[in-house]
Design an enzyme around this catalytic site. Structure first.
Site, mmCIF file in Angstrom:
data_model
loop_
_atom_site.group_PDB
_atom_site.id
_atom_site.type_symbol
_atom_site.label_atom_id
_atom_site.label_comp_id
_atom_site.label_asym_id
_atom_site.label_seq_id
_atom_site.Cartn_x
_atom_site.Cartn_y
_atom_site.Cartn_z
ATOM 1 N N ASP A 1 -0.120 2.081 9.042
ATOM 2 C CA ASP A 1 -0.889 1.724 10.015
ATOM 3 C C ASP A 1 -0.132 1.859 11.986
ATOM 4 O OD1 ASP A 1 -3.760 0.802 8.690
ATOM 5 O OD2 ASP A 1 -2.203 -0.611 8.232
ATOM 6 N N ARG B 1 1.060 -5.003 -6.319
ATOM 7 C CA ARG B 1 0.745 -6.500 -5.180
ATOM 8 C C ARG B 1 1.629 -7.807 -6.766
ATOM 9 N NH1 ARG B 1 -2.147 -3.924 -1.956
ATOM 10 N NH2 ARG B 1 -1.291 -4.367 -0.117
ATOM 11 N N SER B 2 2.787 -8.343 -6.596
ATOM 12 C CA SER B 2 3.347 -9.679 -7.409
ATOM 13 C C SER B 2 3.100 -11.129 -6.779
ATOM 14 C CB SER B 2 4.409 -9.042 -7.905
ATOM 15 O OG SER B 2 5.015 -10.204 -8.548
ATOM 16 N N THR C 1 4.294 2.675 6.598
ATOM 17 C CA THR C 1 2.651 2.039 6.242
ATOM 18 C C THR C 1 1.629 3.127 7.322
ATOM 19 O OG1 THR C 1 1.041 0.484 7.218
ATOM 20 C CG2 THR C 1 3.239 -0.031 7.857
ATOM 21 N N ARG D 1 -6.609 -2.209 10.574
ATOM 22 C CA ARG D 1 -7.383 -3.794 10.008
ATOM 23 C C ARG D 1 -6.591 -4.355 11.679
ATOM 24 N NH1 ARG D 1 -4.691 -5.728 5.708
ATOM 25 N NH2 ARG D 1 -3.800 -6.385 6.565
ATOM 26 N N ALA E 1 -12.674 11.994 20.886
ATOM 27 C CA ALA E 1 -13.637 11.497 20.280
ATOM 28 C C ALA E 1 -14.606 11.051 22.165
ATOM 29 C CB ALA E 1 -13.692 10.378 19.954
ATOM 30 N N ASP F 1 2.368 -0.257 11.949
ATOM 31 C CA ASP F 1 2.096 -1.282 12.347
ATOM 32 C C ASP F 1 3.141 -2.327 12.613
ATOM 33 O OD1 ASP F 1 1.986 -2.174 9.951
ATOM 34 O OD2 ASP F 1 0.271 -2.990 10.471
ATOM 35 N N HIS G 1 -9.859 5.337 2.361
ATOM 36 C CA HIS G 1 -8.252 5.951 1.316
ATOM 37 C C HIS G 1 -7.907 7.119 1.480
ATOM 38 C CE1 HIS G 1 -9.150 1.307 -0.399
ATOM 39 N NE2 HIS G 1 -7.619 1.656 -0.510
ATOM 40 N N GLN H 1 -7.052 8.674 3.652
ATOM 41 C CA GLN H 1 -6.237 8.913 4.681
ATOM 42 C C GLN H 1 -5.098 8.192 4.025
ATOM 43 O OE1 GLN H 1 -8.611 6.192 8.234
ATOM 44 N NE2 GLN H 1 -9.417 6.091 6.939
ATOM 45 N N VAL I 1 18.293 8.347 -3.531
ATOM 46 C CA VAL I 1 18.543 8.573 -4.822
ATOM 47 C C VAL I 1 20.004 9.877 -4.510
ATOM 48 C CG1 VAL I 1 18.309 10.385 -6.509
ATOM 49 C CG2 VAL I 1 16.547 8.257 -6.001
ATOM 50 N N ALA J 1 15.439 10.590 -0.867
ATOM 51 C CA ALA J 1 16.395 10.857 0.015
ATOM 52 C C ALA J 1 17.570 9.499 -0.522
ATOM 53 C CB ALA J 1 16.014 10.233 1.443
ATOM 54 N N ASP K 1 5.063 -5.101 6.063
ATOM 55 C CA ASP K 1 5.220 -6.022 6.138
ATOM 56 C C ASP K 1 5.888 -6.923 5.207
ATOM 57 O OD1 ASP K 1 2.577 -6.657 6.073
ATOM 58 O OD2 ASP K 1 2.017 -7.389 8.450
ATOM 59 N N GLY L 1 0.881 -1.006 -0.177
ATOM 60 C CA GLY L 1 -0.258 0.295 0.314
ATOM 61 C C GLY L 1 0.700 0.948 0.305
#
Length: 328
Positions: free
Chosen positions: A132, A76-77, A130, A176, A191, A134, A258, A260, A28, A26, A107, A15
């Site tokens: 997240d 993604r491959s 990422t 997630r 909140a 995480d 998205h 975000q 390069v 940076a 990850d 992502g």
């Protein structure tokens, strides 16, 4: 300096995240500073397989530090998950005189990079990117700070409507498996409730909390829900459950999605990307491989890719305590 490192390739995978372009820049420019060649790989690991390469120099990356996404593109491959696909990638790198690889992603990117490095003894360093946040072993990942600011700005705008119409808004944010965005943005935006996947507080406790809030005089509420939270099968089911058991509020759902992951990176992410990009090149020059360059207490650190991938990144309990206190 490791003398056999003369050409370093860089790719982005998984992502996209704000700050990826700043990290590429940076890498390069660090290569240019140290008189090394730099090869940009388009479309991630699939680009390795299809030899989608371009030589990059310091001028190739001008005016990209402020841009979101990744100009090298990301995909993604499935082919890279096979040994035959990885062999093609290795052969292409060697045929183009590439001596080492920097991979920017999360990850999944690191898992592919570690396997590739082990199979072919090819030097690889990862940069965590990422929203997240995480990845284990680094305080922050690229894109996280920008995403937080985007979420808080969106919640602030939604609160205006919630207050005007005495509504209860459930706002879904990305996360997630990790609740960092929900917890931090929830505190930052004030909140009333924050639901995260690391905890299973349950819908009943949420109903009790909302009833107490109503009795205390609150006429509107914001609930931030991480997408991986399971009080309901999804946020819409949770909203329906609240409607069935609590008639004090008019309920609305907003999924930020998205939005975000886009936008110009924050200053924090630009500086972090610059630190990690330079750190990745210097790590390879010192003979390091199968590591991630991360940030800990403002210092660049080296973390084994295995630890970064499989480590258990826990939620900050102090932040959860602060959230509970400030939401009364």
């Amino acid at each position: 300096m490791v003398e056999n490192i003369r050409n370093i390739a860089v790719l982005t995978s998984g992502g996209d995240a704000p700050g990826m372009n700043a990290a590429i820049r940076a890498v390069v420019r660090a290569c240019s500073f140290y008189k090394l060649e730099c090869t940009g790989v388009y479309r991630g690991y699939q680009g390795l397989i299809e030899t989608d390469f371009e030589t990059l120099d310091a001028r190739s990356v001008r005016n990209i530090i402020n841009k979101g996404g990744t100009f090298l593109k990301s995909t993604r491959s499935e082919e890279f998950k096979t040994k035959e696909g990885r062999k093609k990638a290795f052969d292409n790198l060697k045929a183009n005189n590439v001596d080492a690889l920097i991979v920017i992603g999360g990850d999944g990117t690191f898992t592919g990079g570690q396997l590739f490095s082990q199979e072919f003894k090819f030097p690889i360093v990862g940069i965590p990117a990422t929203i997240d946040n995480d990845i284990n072993g680094t305080d922050y990942t690229l894109g996280y700070d920008t995403a937080l600011n985007t979420v808080v700005e969106a919640i602030d705008k939604i609160r205006d409507t919630a207050s005007s119409h005495n509504r209860l808004f459930l706002i879904e944010v990305m996360g997630r498996d990790a609740g960092d965005i929900a917890l931090n943005s929830g505190i930052g935006a004030g909140a009333e409730e924050i639901l995260i996947p690391e905890e299973n507080l349950g819908a009943e406790r949420l109903i009790d909390s909302l009833r107490k809030s109503k009795k205390s005089g609150k006429t509107s509420s914001i609930i931030v829900v991480a997408e991986g939270e399971k009080s309901g099968k999804n946020i819409f089911e949770l909203a329906s459950y609240i409607e069935e058991n609590l008639d004090e509020y008019e309920i609305r759902v907003s999924v930020l999605g998205h939005i975000q992951r886009g936008g110009s990176p924050s200053c924090f992410d630009r500086v972090l990307a610059s630190k990690l990009g330079v750190g990745a090149v210097e790590a390879l020059m010192k003979g390091k491989s199968e590591i991630m360059v991360g940030i800990h207490h403002q210092k660049v650190v080296h973390v084994d890719l295995v630890t970064a991938i499989k480590g258990d990144a826990k939620i900050d309990k102090e932040l959860r305590r602060v959230a509970d206190i400030t939401s009364v």
